[in-house]
Design an enzyme around this catalytic site. Structure first.
Site, mmCIF file in Angstrom:
data_model
loop_
_atom_site.group_PDB
_atom_site.id
_atom_site.type_symbol
_atom_site.label_atom_id
_atom_site.label_comp_id
_atom_site.label_asym_id
_atom_site.label_seq_id
_atom_site.Cartn_x
_atom_site.Cartn_y
_atom_site.Cartn_z
ATOM 1 N N GLU A 153 0.848 -1.186 0.000
ATOM 2 C CA GLU A 153 0.000 0.000 0.000
ATOM 3 C C GLU A 153 0.883 1.236 0.000
ATOM 4 O O GLU A 153 1.851 1.308 0.770
ATOM 5 C CB GLU A 153 -0.899 0.006 1.234
ATOM 6 C CG GLU A 153 -1.737 1.266 1.413
ATOM 7 C CD GLU A 153 -2.594 1.237 2.666
ATOM 8 O OE1 GLU A 153 -2.919 2.324 3.182
ATOM 9 O OE2 GLU A 153 -2.927 0.129 3.146
ATOM 10 N N GLU A 155 -3.094 11.165 3.025
ATOM 11 C CA GLU A 155 -4.231 10.975 3.912
ATOM 12 C C GLU A 155 -4.280 12.192 4.841
ATOM 13 O O GLU A 155 -3.239 12.785 5.141
ATOM 14 C CB GLU A 155 -4.081 9.722 4.764
ATOM 15 C CG GLU A 155 -4.023 8.420 3.998
ATOM 16 C CD GLU A 155 -3.801 7.247 4.938
ATOM 17 O OE1 GLU A 155 -4.780 6.533 5.224
ATOM 18 O OE2 GLU A 155 -2.665 7.064 5.387
#
Length: 299
Positions: free
Chosen positions: A180, A185
């Protein structure tokens, strides 16, 4: 305009891409899909002076209220908590739309709209889009290159917008074995912090990048990663903020395969916590564009 794509025949063998080609008609809604597979990663070093060419992109042009191109952007639907006890139900497109000004909007709202979540009647709905149609069909994935987006992200306790990448073998091997890469974010209560991470087996790399004084994630910023066979580097507004090397990652380096794209706006969960009375809804995540590049082939 519809998503831009370019085949891999003009790229170095290190780039492996699964491309959707969009053919335009007068109405702009005729599409065709073709898969191109590159060669395995080379043993020679990554080019020291890379000339980038665009391999994929979407400028999100279109009339207000229109859905993003479904041949590329696929809603990931459900209210399972998504492994983080999140509170939202991701709808089948109701919460993702074009604003008519060249932006994609992902909107989180209060209310259940009849949906059931892992904890009972859903308190929120939101949207999640990926370039993966199913476990055996991917609209777009690429190995190595530049992935970037210009975005304006919502702030507020309990909000969790993200632009990230997952290994296309996620269903076969699971997480974190598939890998990932979190391009950006945001934990909504921290309006000047940009979270940048990568995950693999035994690998949990990254931290927050603090924006310059007076800036906020609610302003427009360009977030990106530059990913080669030897490292992943994160950028904000063109400046490198951190780098993960293959050597540093060790056995956690699982970044030698194509990754697909995800965009979502989560609500609640273990990391951001739940919304409170100060959190404003609807909350909107704006994406001006997504662009992906690979290295131009040598003469």
């Amino acid at each position: 305009m519809p998503p831009f794509t370019r085949g891999t025949s003009s790229l170095l063998g290190v780039v492996q891409a699964l491309i959707v080609f969009t053919s335009l008609t007068a109405c702009g809604n005729t599409t065709a899909s073709t898969r191109f597979e590159g060669e395995p990663p080379p043993t020679s070093p990554w080019p020291s002076d890379i000339e980038w060419v665009q391999t994929f992109g979407d400028e999100f042009d279109g009339r207000r209220g229109r859905a993003p191109d479904r041949s590329v952007w696929v809603p990931d639907v459900g209210g399972t908590g998504w492994g983080n006890d999140e509170l939202q139900y991701y709808t089948d497109g109701d919460n993702t739309f074009l604003d008519g000004r060249g932006n994609l909007v992902i909107e989180a709202r209060t209310g259940s709209e009849g949906h059931k979540c892992w904890y009972g009647r859903c308190r929120y709905t939101s949207g999640k889009l990926t370039t993966r149609r199913s476990d055996d069909e991917i609209a777009f994935a690429q190995q190595y290159g530049r992935f970037e987006a210009r975005m304006k992200l919502p702030t507020g306790t309990g909000l969790w917008p993200a632009f990230w990448l997952l290994g296309e073998n996620i269903d076969a091997v699971g997480h974190p074995e598939a890998g990932e890469i979190d391009v950006v974010e945001v934990i909504g209560r921290r309006d000047d912090e940009v979270e940048q991470h990568a995950h693999g087996p035994g690998l949990h790399f990254g931290a927050e990048h603090i924006l310059p004084p007076g800036q906020s994630v609610s302003d427009w910023h360009t977030y990106g990663v530059e990913w080669t066979p030897d490292e992943v580097s994160w950028e904000v507004d063109g400046s490198t903020t951190r780098t993960l090397t293959r050597e540093e990652a060790g056995s956690g380096w699982v970044f030698d395969q194509p990754f697909f794209i995800l965009l979502n706006l989560a609500v609640g969960g273990e990391w951001p916590g739940s919304p409170d009375s100060s959190t404003e809804f609807p909350a909107r995540m704006f994406i001006d564009y997504i662009r992906v590049y690979g290295p131009e082939s040598a003469p």
